[in-house]
Design an enzyme around this catalytic site. Structure first.
Site, short mmCIF file in Angstrom:
data_model
loop_
_atom_site.label_atom_id
_atom_site.label_comp_id
_atom_site.label_asym_id
_atom_site.label_seq_id
_atom_site.Cartn_x
_atom_site.Cartn_y
_atom_site.Cartn_z
N ARG A 92 0.84 -1.20 0.00
CA ARG A 92 0.00 0.00 0.00
C ARG A 92 0.87 1.23 0.00
NH1 ARG A 92 -5.12 -0.62 0.47
NH2 ARG A 92 -5.68 -2.77 0.89
N ILE A 94 1.95 4.67 1.31
CA ILE A 94 1.85 5.38 2.59
C ILE A 94 1.22 6.75 2.32
CG2 ILE A 94 3.23 6.38 4.46
CD1 ILE A 94 3.06 3.31 4.57
N HIS A 110 13.07 -1.87 -2.67
CA HIS A 110 12.46 -2.13 -3.98
C HIS A 110 13.37 -3.06 -4.78
CE1 HIS A 110 9.83 -1.50 -7.34
NE2 HIS A 110 10.89 -1.30 -8.10
C1 GRF Z 1 10.42 -7.84 -1.89
O1 GRF Z 1 10.90 -8.24 -3.15
C2 GRF Z 1 10.48 -6.35 -1.72
O2 GRF Z 1 11.54 -5.76 -2.41
C3 GRF Z 1 9.18 -5.89 -2.34
O3 GRF Z 1 8.25 -6.87 -1.97
C4 GRF Z 1 8.92 -8.12 -1.77
C5 GRF Z 1 8.54 -8.62 -0.40
O4 GRF Z 1 8.96 -9.92 -0.16
N1 GRF Z 1 8.86 -4.55 -1.91
P1 GRF Z 1 8.87 -10.54 1.29
O5 GRF Z 1 7.44 -10.42 1.76
O6 GRF Z 1 9.81 -9.78 2.17
O7 GRF Z 1 9.29 -11.97 1.15
#
Ligand code: GRF
Length: 201
Positions: A92, A94, A110
């Protein structure tokens, strides 16, 4: 000791990496005071409970306005004396209430080299585009998605024989070692912000 909250919507492997870093004392002076999820089915909640961390489930659909949803979260963060929010797969955007309350104190990870391939499918979008390198970015959160000043970034080559799955797995490995390092820098006050540029001292 700095109390942090980790926000997750899904699997929580990044949460797990942070839990492990705290346990092994690679990440010191940090307490994960709360795990927040907007998804009651998130496996991240099971990981938190196993580690003895408090959890909060807040579903957006239970609130008429985004602002009410965020105020509910802020109330719990204050109660736990949270000073840093770590977004780890929180699906989501923020909004202005949390941003106002935690300005400069929200991190996001990211799975691409920002500003390329923003959004929910960074790994697949980069792979489908045919880039020869992608990577991982940890940044401060501002009012635009996947946009704030970059703290740490690591490039990852895309190999000729990579599948989406093999690339995903390499990216996640890098995420898991990069995120706690960025948290450590912030907690130690080693981050100096000048506009978009972050210096590490
Ligand atoms: C990760 O690849 C992160 O970069 C992105 O969402 C994914 C989350 O994975 N924002 P997890 O839930 O930590 O396994």
């Amino acid at each position: 000791m700095m109390n942090i909250a980790v926000f997750c919507s899904g699997n929580g492997t990044n949460l797990q990496a942070i839990i492990n870093a705290v346990k092994s004392r690679k990440l010191k002076s940090v307490k994960i005071a709360l795990v927040v999820s907007d998804n009651p089915g998130a496996y991240a909640l099971a990981r938190a409970k196993k580690a003895g961390i408090k959890t909060l489930v807040v579903e957006r659909s239970q609130f008429a306005a985004k602002s009410d949803f965020e105020k509910q979260i802020i109330g719990s963060l204050k109660k736990e004396n949270v000073r840093l929010i770590v977004l780890a797969g929180f699906m989501r955007i923020i909004g202005e209430d949390i941003l106002r309350e935690y300005k400069g104190k929200i991190l996001n990870i990211h799975p691409a080299l920002l500003p390329s391939f923003k959004g929910a499918h960074g790994i697949k979008d980069a792979f489908d585009y045919g880039v020869k390198a992608t990577g991982v970015t940890v940044h401060l959160v501002d009012d635009k998605m996947d946009h704030g000043p970059i703290i740490l970034q690591e490039a990852i080559p895309v190999k000729g024989n990579d599948t989406l799955e093999s690339l995903e797995s390499r990216i996640h490995k890098v995420e898991h070692k990069l995120y706690y390092k960025a948290i450590d820098l912030l907690v130690k006050g080693r981050i100096k912000i000048r506009g978009r540029k972050i210096g590490i001292i």
